[in-house]
Design a protein around this motif. Structure first.
Motif, PDB file in Angstrom:
ATOM      1  N   TYR A   1       0.821  -1.213   0.000  1.00 16.47           N
ATOM      2  CA  TYR A   1       0.000   0.000   0.000  1.00 16.47           C
ATOM      3  C   TYR A   1       0.856   1.264   0.000  1.00 16.47           C
ATOM      4  O   TYR A   1       0.397   2.331  -0.394  1.00 16.47           O
ATOM      5  CB  TYR A   1      -0.915   0.009   1.229  1.00 16.47           C
ATOM      6  CG  TYR A   1      -2.067  -0.955   1.156  1.00 16.47           C
ATOM      7  CD1 TYR A   1      -3.103  -0.763   0.241  1.00 16.47           C
ATOM      8  CD2 TYR A   1      -2.125  -2.062   1.993  1.00 16.47           C
ATOM      9  CE1 TYR A   1      -4.177  -1.653   0.176  1.00 16.47           C
ATOM     10  CE2 TYR A   1      -3.190  -2.957   1.938  1.00 16.47           C
ATOM     11  CZ  TYR A   1      -4.208  -2.746   1.028  1.00 16.47           C
ATOM     12  OH  TYR A   1      -5.263  -3.623   0.962  1.00 16.47           O
TER      13      TYR A   1
ATOM     14  N   TYR B   1      -0.236  -0.211  10.520  1.00 13.62           N
ATOM     15  CA  TYR B   1      -0.485  -1.604  10.142  1.00 13.62           C
ATOM     16  C   TYR B   1      -0.564  -2.455  11.405  1.00 13.62           C
ATOM     17  O   TYR B   1       0.314  -2.405  12.256  1.00 13.62           O
ATOM     18  CB  TYR B   1       0.648  -2.093   9.241  1.00 13.62           C
ATOM     19  CG  TYR B   1       0.635  -3.573   8.926  1.00 13.62           C
ATOM     20  CD1 TYR B   1      -0.504  -4.195   8.415  1.00 13.62           C
ATOM     21  CD2 TYR B   1       1.782  -4.344   9.126  1.00 13.62           C
ATOM     22  CE1 TYR B   1      -0.504  -5.550   8.121  1.00 13.62           C
ATOM     23  CE2 TYR B   1       1.790  -5.705   8.819  1.00 13.62           C
ATOM     24  CZ  TYR B   1       0.647  -6.298   8.326  1.00 13.62           C
ATOM     25  OH  TYR B   1       0.641  -7.641   8.033  1.00 13.62           O
TER      26      TYR B   1
ATOM     27  N   ALA C   1      -8.560  -0.816   5.948  1.00 13.08           N
ATOM     28  CA  ALA C   1      -8.631  -1.971   5.061  1.00 13.08           C
ATOM     29  C   ALA C   1      -8.373  -3.250   5.852  1.00 13.08           C
ATOM     30  O   ALA C   1      -7.712  -3.225   6.906  1.00 13.08           O
ATOM     31  CB  ALA C   1      -7.618  -1.843   3.929  1.00 13.08           C
TER      32      ALA C   1
ATOM     33  N   PHE D   1      -5.241  -2.369   8.181  1.00 10.40           N
ATOM     34  CA  PHE D   1      -4.466  -1.214   7.741  1.00 10.40           C
ATOM     35  C   PHE D   1      -5.314   0.037   7.967  1.00 10.40           C
ATOM     36  O   PHE D   1      -6.528   0.008   7.731  1.00 10.40           O
ATOM     37  CB  PHE D   1      -4.117  -1.311   6.255  1.00 10.40           C
ATOM     38  CG  PHE D   1      -3.534  -2.642   5.830  1.00 10.40           C
ATOM     39  CD1 PHE D   1      -2.171  -2.786   5.656  1.00 10.40           C
ATOM     40  CD2 PHE D   1      -4.356  -3.746   5.605  1.00 10.40           C
ATOM     41  CE1 PHE D   1      -1.639  -4.009   5.260  1.00 10.40           C
ATOM     42  CE2 PHE D   1      -3.832  -4.968   5.212  1.00 10.40           C
ATOM     43  CZ  PHE D   1      -2.468  -5.101   5.041  1.00 10.40           C
TER      44      PHE D   1
ATOM     45  N   LEU E   1      -5.250   3.260   0.746  1.00  8.48           N
ATOM     46  CA  LEU E   1      -5.728   1.889   0.874  1.00  8.48           C
ATOM     47  C   LEU E   1      -6.776   1.539  -0.175  1.00  8.48           C
ATOM     48  O   LEU E   1      -7.125   0.364  -0.338  1.00  8.48           O
ATOM     49  CB  LEU E   1      -6.317   1.665   2.276  1.00  8.48           C
ATOM     50  CG  LEU E   1      -5.398   1.992   3.462  1.00  8.48           C
ATOM     51  CD1 LEU E   1      -6.141   1.803   4.775  1.00  8.48           C
ATOM     52  CD2 LEU E   1      -4.157   1.116   3.436  1.00  8.48           C
TER      53      LEU E   1
END
Length: 715
Positions: free
Chosen positions: A270, A380, A414, A424, A431
């Protein structure tokens, strides 16, 4: 009597703190068991005090001290080996009910000894009230000294077991008779003996620590076994693989390329232009080695366990390309030590059973780390929940809470299903890219992943799996917060499915909290029974004992929880917090004794109420730079009021005569403390929230004040 009371406090706080450390580390690092363990400790001390006050056996305090010295290290060893009663599989999660039972049972032997010692020592005085207050005073002073000493030494300098042996040496020397003519010589001899014994014991017991872990993990070779301020660590070796155990839970393994790729590769898909990454967790187990294959990538690893870094360097070839910062994540961001900006922040939090880990998944912490992201940067979060083929109701509850926290803090979130569910989050639309773009970026990486390949992602990001996960995270709208930490609570329910008993009983208790209404009803029933009758003035002293124990212990645990959640590094400052509480207890007792037999319960209860209300109004608005000072002052005031209330309760319940059971009042206070330990942060905090919990404690104080006024004219 004063010297023995001091040693009682020193031994009691040592047994309590050391056993709590050992039990939490043996029971997978779950802080919920602090409440159940304290419950076991306080109930056993109460039983010991009551039995010591009624029995005619006449056990002398010296014999009890000697018994306690031998009991403590033995129980610590048994506690460390206790997971073997369930399974000998390394890192196996112990069922909640079994772990709770272990935490209670392990506290019984030293707790009974401590309680019996209190009653035995008070018998050496003539007047019940005076002797009880004097022992309580010097016990508080001894606990203050012991708490500070043990917290400074245990974990950082010596192991838990080594500290137990050293504590025993101090107690043995302390109970030796001191003759006036040879007092200075005896003191010098005692100091030299303690120093010599501690040096010899440290080397011997250190080897025994490794031997115990060798018995516990018999199919592995124990490379390292040691304590830090944060946890018990063990590094195991078998068949070319290293395993890092933290509090009897597998934290990392090496080599494990699949996990390493899952931790580092997905966020780069990403954010392919990322250059600076902050990794929260241990990077030595694959991340460092993988980063060497990605030139231009700068990784900073953030973890508070400084001692662990040097131990890992002895067994793993680490990379100089990764910078290590030895600091707690919450403290690092709260104190604004994060001056750099990062393209990606990876939150490898590990298991979420504890407040220590779940506190990072709150809007407070996520808002702080947002300021350390570059424009378009992302957070993340790899989790250990397996959503590859099936998603249970418990997983849905947990994942929805985590997802809602991220949505609260970021504009875009995400999800990736799989054996490790990945999340995420970013404020930028980085994203929102199609599957083809992800594959294209994967092929353009300078490193060719062995596991996260195009075929692997095609199966993992299948639309059916993605839609099932999106549906799962819409399970509820609850969020994890400082006021209501839900993640550890639901994690307990998730773990409760491991046994039939947990499935039917523990899940019912935790998921249907209506039964907790019985707690205030029981307290009110005791209030009524204590406040009626011809001897209501005397008998109401028992309710004051109960109030002092319940409120003070609950507020102490709440303070620990809030401080850890706000500043992060609870264990490093535990000495100051415990010391402040014990010193305040001794001060309040001493001052009240000097004042005399006035209506001490009124100012004591008002002082306790004022501290509770002020904490309720301000705990969430304190500057990070003065957090420690704030909590030290709060605990000192609470303890001083508790000490004064104890004296007031004693003056009521022991007006005259030496025939009264001298352990009854102390036992009643400890029963109140056990209620505070078991129900405050263990059950009620996630159920009703911190705000309502503090309001309930304030209401109890008001009830005690009203009762004191109504019973003041009783016989």
């Amino acid at each position: 009597m004063k010297r023995k009371a001091f040693l009682l406090g020193f031994y009691s706080i040592g047994g309590q703190v050391l056993l709590l450390r050992e039990l939490v580390s043996s029971l997978n690092g779950d802080e919920l068991f602090i409440g159940t363990a304290l419950f076991g400790w306080l109930v056993s001390v109460a039983a010991g005090a009551y039995l010591g006050g009624t029995t005619r056996l006449g056990v002398r305090s010296t014999a009890l001290f000697i018994a306690g010295v031998f009991v403590l290290p033995i129980v610590i060893v048994v506690a460390r080996l206790s997971p073997l009663t369930v399974s000998n599989v390394v890192g196996e999660i112990i069922p909640f009910s079994t772990a709770a039972l272990i935490s209670i049972v392990m506290m019984l032997p030293p707790g009974i000894v401590s309680g019996w010692l209190f009653a035995s020592i008070t018998r050496e005085g003539r007047a019940p009230a005076a002797s009880i207050v004097q022992v309580y005073l010097f016990e508080g002073i001894g606990a203050f000294v012991g708490g500070v000493l043990i917290t400074i030494l245990a974990g950082g300098i010596v192991s838990t077991l080594e500290m137990a042996v050293l504590l025993g040496a101090v107690v043995i020397v302390g109970i030796l008779p001191a003759y006036r003519k040879r007092k200075a010589l005896l003191t010098l001899f005692a100091a030299i003996s303690i120093l010599a014994f501690s040096l010899v014991a440290q080397r011997t017991v250190s080897r025994f620590d490794c031997y115990i872990d060798g018995v516990k993990y018999e199919s592995y070779r124990v490379e390292k076994s040691f304590d830090t301020h944060y946890a018990h660590q063990a590094v195991l070796w078998r068949d070319g693989s290293l395993i890092l155990l933290t509090d009897n839970t597998v934290e990392a393994a090496y080599p494990d390329l699949l996990t390493a790729e899952n931790l580092l590769i997905p966020p780069l898909l990403y954010k392919p232009d990322a250059r600076k990454i902050l990794f929260i967790g241990r990077a030595e187990f694959g991340i460092m080695q993988l980063a060497d294959h990605l030139p231009g990538l700068s990784i900073t690893a953030l973890d508070p366990r400084r001692a662990l870094s040097s131990k890992i360097d002895d067994v793993i070839l680490t990379s100089n390309g990764v910078e290590r910062i030895d600091n707690d994540p919450m403290a690092f961001f709260t104190r604004r030590q994060a001056t750099d900006k990062y393209d990606i922040i990876i939150m490898n939090t590990g298991g979420l059973d504890s407040y220590k880990n779940s506190r990072l998944l709150t809007k407070r912490f996520l808002t702080m780390i947002k300021s350390s992201l570059t424009p378009g940067g992302l957070v993340y979060l790899p989790t250990r929940y397996d959503t590859d083929r099936y998603i249970t109701a418990e997983q849905r509850a947990l994942l929805s809470i985590i997802y809602n926290v991220l949505r609260e803090s970021f504009n875009h979130v995400a999800l990736w299903p799989g054996s490790m569910t990945l999340l995420f989050a970013s404020d930028a639309p980085v994203l929102d890219i199609p599957y083809d773009s992800i594959i294209n970026r994967l092929t353009n990486l300078e490193y060719a992943p062995q596991f996260i390949s195009e075929n692997y992602l095609y199966d993992r990001l299948d639309e059916f799996r993605m839609e099932r996960l999106r549906e799962a995270v819409s399970y509820s709208d609850q969020v994890n917060s400082l006021d209501r930490p839900l993640i550890p609570y639901y994690q307990v329910i998730y773990r409760a499915k491991t046994t039939t008993f947990d499935r039917h009983v523990v899940s019912f208790i935790l998921s249907r909290p209506a039964w907790t209404v019985g707690i205030p009803l029981l307290i009110f029933l005791f209030f009524v029974l204590a406040g009626v009758g011809k001897q209501k003035k005397k008998r109401y002293g028992l309710f004051l004992y109960l109030t002092a124990g319940l409120v003070s212990l609950a507020l102490e645990l709440i303070s620990f929880y809030v401080y850890q959640s706000s500043a992060g590094s609870l264990y490093a400052e535990m000495a100051a917090l415990i010391g402040a509480f014990m010193l305040g207890l001794a001060f309040g007792t001493y001052y009240s004794v000097r004042v005399g037999r006035g209506r001490l319960e009124y100012p004591a209860l008002l002082m306790l109420l004022a501290a509770t209300v002020l904490f309720l109004a301000t705990y969430d608005h304190i500057n990070p730079q003065v957090l420690l000072f704030y909590h030290v002052c709060f605990l000192f005031v609470v303890a001083a009021a508790t000490g004064s209330l104890f004296v007031a309760a004693t003056n009521r319940y022991y007006p005259t005569g030496s025939e009264t059971n001298r352990g009854a009042g102390y036992a009643c206070e400890l029963i109140g403390s056990s209620f505070g330990a078991l129900f405050s942060t263990t059950i009620l905090l996630p159920v009703i929230g911190l705000w309502w919990l503090l309001v309930a404690l304030a209401a109890l104080i008001v009830l005690a004040f009203v009762g004191s006024f109504l019973t003041a004219r009783g016989a």
